[in-house]
Write an enzyme that holds these catalytic residues in place. Structure first.
Site, PDB file in Angstrom:
ATOM      1  CG  HIS A  88      58.717  53.620  70.086  1.00 45.13           C
ATOM      2  ND1 HIS A  88      58.990  52.460  70.768  1.00 45.13           N
ATOM      3  CD2 HIS A  88      59.916  54.062  69.613  1.00 45.13           C
ATOM      4  CE1 HIS A  88      60.289  52.197  70.698  1.00 45.13           C
ATOM      5  NE2 HIS A  88      60.874  53.156  70.007  1.00 45.13           N
TER       6      HIS A  88
ATOM      7  CG  ASP B 131      65.569  54.463  64.715  1.00 42.68           C
ATOM      8  OD1 ASP B 131      65.519  54.969  65.838  1.00 42.68           O
ATOM      9  OD2 ASP B 131      65.591  53.242  64.510  1.00 42.68           O
TER      10      ASP B 131
END
Lengths: 411, 411
Positions: A319, A225
């Site tokens: 995403h 992330d």
């Protein structure tokens, strides 16, 4: 416990100190609290973990560009009835004094709880922000930035107002849980009668040294992330993250806007997806964060590439595609989150996810357009639930002799 | 992020490995999960923090004598209807397999969530225990140790049964929060349909390197905690902490009994006490843990010494006096706690304190007599509230080819 830091690492750290604002004290720098001299017999040298410190004063507050810390606390306060501008000034003075002391590894003053005794500053940062409601309560409505207009509603929102918003917001991060807790209690104590906690959340990241790959962070879904985060070395980093001089609210020069979301991950559902499906949802390989179109973590996605079946290799609703800056007119925010885990619900599902914190010069050019797009068809959305939200104006760092927010409260 | 460990530290660690059961892998040992080779480009050497590992097999389970870890999870399970001895055997086989893999820094098998990818084992320990109710549900009542008789009620108890007891108990500890969470999810997953979580709690301790004084731990009251713990090098350590051969329940040989208490600290009250009063309550100096009668942290208390006013220097109700082994007929337990902090209650008070975990060969010779005495007049008691309780039989470590609990379930 003496740990010698390798020459390469130390040079790397010193070389990066300008960008990341963290000083490693292992080579004779800040010894902090632990050097008070009254501690137990034993070694007196702190490791790089204990002695790292961030500056309280400067163009920007600490806690924005500094590396992710192992432990974090978020706490929002509401001013109590009777607290106006004068009392808010006194409060920010007290908070600034205690934050400066603690970030330098010193005690919080008389009545210090001792919880951080023996430890160094451990990269502690304490960051202060103002919510939209603060300006009403202190008679400063004309100084409220338009950027604090309420965020739009999103379809995935299941927001709990008791854990959202707040007149004041404080973000605390440190590489040691007791140092972070110590700072949280000191901030609560100094709030005195002027402000009352509205909500409080705890989070965490990797411990320093747990991985050999310091550039990557993983979230509780197992995904790398933050790969697409703007980097301080990029020429437009400051413009995107910090408020430039000459704006409508001069007191925000050097400041930034923090969007805070408690995003629960529906891990029982997510973990049932096979790896290949998870990677289709994200558009990146789980193992190393590389795009499904190849390369390494930092390779750009090839958004047009199709596979032998004629389909896009990075699916249309992946995403990583939806959040790619080139898909959002260059919209960029600096995401600097903590994971959270508050145990299990009565049905056995984990109350865990991400304390998403995004920094930008203008939420309407950072968080909002990206979240709008995600809201329209992100493959990850079914596995997420936004449970709380906040938006805070975080002023620039204090200059010498200033307290945080002085240019708002006394200009 | 390469950290070279000083020669002195490494030698110290190797010298102590026999007692503490942790191996530092920095000099070429376990590289673990992170060495899978499929990770992002970058350094491949793990620091001492990442590469430390504890053995799954041996005379005792790991997680008892190992150093305190930065992050901990406690989870209790109840067997589901239909789960008997046969299913319990399968469950303990699955749990043992996953614990052994994870403690060696390997993935949990197919479907691994990836949350620990890149990280080393980070001193992970996974420890399994059996509650009194387990024996009823599996038809093994004749193998239930008398040591699992319910603990007596104490006047400070405010126990929540939903967060107490349980058929099975698992303690997870690691020096990295994501590694610990990864293990927790793997244990929950492998529980399958056979067992359902009853309660789950999270805790923490200092991060490695945060302090130069590794022998001391502080709790959230700021007190040094654990000074009086029996030391593995002491001749009667094994006898006090581990069940000796030849007992009534041979399957418990090498095992230990864990008393688990969620002890909330009433920090708003405690922090209002001036330092001198806090030190009278404890009987030790806050700064360094030394007895009020002088010396250093490990100096024995002079329980008979009086001051110029004729009063005992260590007051009669001081916590350190009441818990001193010489005041308890030599009763001793190994306390190996985690602090906890679950945010704030609606009234703003912190839900924080100690996940007290005490290890002993017999609770009636360890926890019970000491707690009985504390119950009768400990100066610290007004600042504590016992909110949950558990008592678990933790069998010895598995031998080669065994799973944890095999000598109970298949003897």
């Amino acid at each position: 416990m003496t740990v010698e830091v390798s020459r390469r690492r130390l040079l790397g750290a010193v070389g990066a100190a300008g960008a990341t604002g963290v000083v490693l004290g292992a080579a004779g720098g800040a010894a902090g609290y632990a050097a008070a001299g009254d501690g137990p017999a034993g070694g007196t040298a702190l490791s790089a973990v204990g002695s790292a410190s961030a500056p309280f004063r400067g163009a920007h507050q600490a806690g924005i560009v500094q590396p992710l810390q192992a432990r974090g606390h978020l706490i929002a306060f509401d001013l109590t009835p009777g607290t106006g501008r004068k009392e808010a000034i006194a409060l920010l003075r007290r908070w600034s004094a205690v934050a400066e002391a603690l970030m330098a590894g010193k005690p919080a003053g008389d009545g210090d709880t001792g919880v951080a005794l023996d430890a160094g500053p451990c990269a502690l940062t304490v960051t202060f922000g103002f919510g939209a409601s603060f300006f009403d309560r202190t008679g400063l409505v004309d100084r409220r930035p338009v950027q604090l207009e309420p965020l739009p509603a999103f379809s995935a929102d299941r927001l709990d107002p008791r854990r959202s918003h707040g007149d004041l917001w404080v973000q605390i991060g440190a590489d040691d849980a007791l140092v972070a807790f110590h700072a949280l209690r000191a901030i609560q104590r100094e709030a005195g009668a002027g402000a009352r906690p509205r909500w409080q959340m705890n989070g965490f990241n990797r411990s320093p040294g747990a991985t050999a790959h310091p550039m990557t962070a993983r979230n509780l879904m197992g995904q790398i992330d933050g790969t697409g985060n703007p980097k301080p070395a990029e020429p437009d980093f400051d413009r995107r993250i910090f408020v430039a001089p000459g704006g409508a609210q001069p007191w925000m020069t050097g400041g930034s806007y923090a969007v805070v979301r408690r995003i629960r991950m529906l891990l029982d559902d997510w973990e049932k997806l096979p790896l290949a499906k998870q990677e289709q949802v994200i558009g990146r390989r789980k193992s190393d964060g590389a795009p499904l179109t190849g390369g390494g973590e930092t390779t750009e996605l090839d958004l047009d590439r199709t596979g032998p079946d004629g389909r896009l290799v990075v699916p249309g609703n992946a995403h990583a595609r939806i959040t790619a800056p080139e898909q959002n007119g260059g919209a960029a925010m600096l995401r600097r989150p903590f994971s959270y885990h508050d145990g299990i619900d009565p049905d056995g599902t984990p109350d865990a996810g991400l304390l998403f914190i995004a920094w930008q010069a203008d939420p309407l050019k950072g968080f909002v357009p990206v979240q709008r797009k995600l809201d329209r068809g992100d493959a990850l959305s079914p596995f997420l639930r936004h449970e709380a939200s906040g938006l805070f104006a975080v002023p620039g760092g204090p200059g010498d002799g200033e307290y945080v927010g002085q240019r708002l409260l006394e200009a």
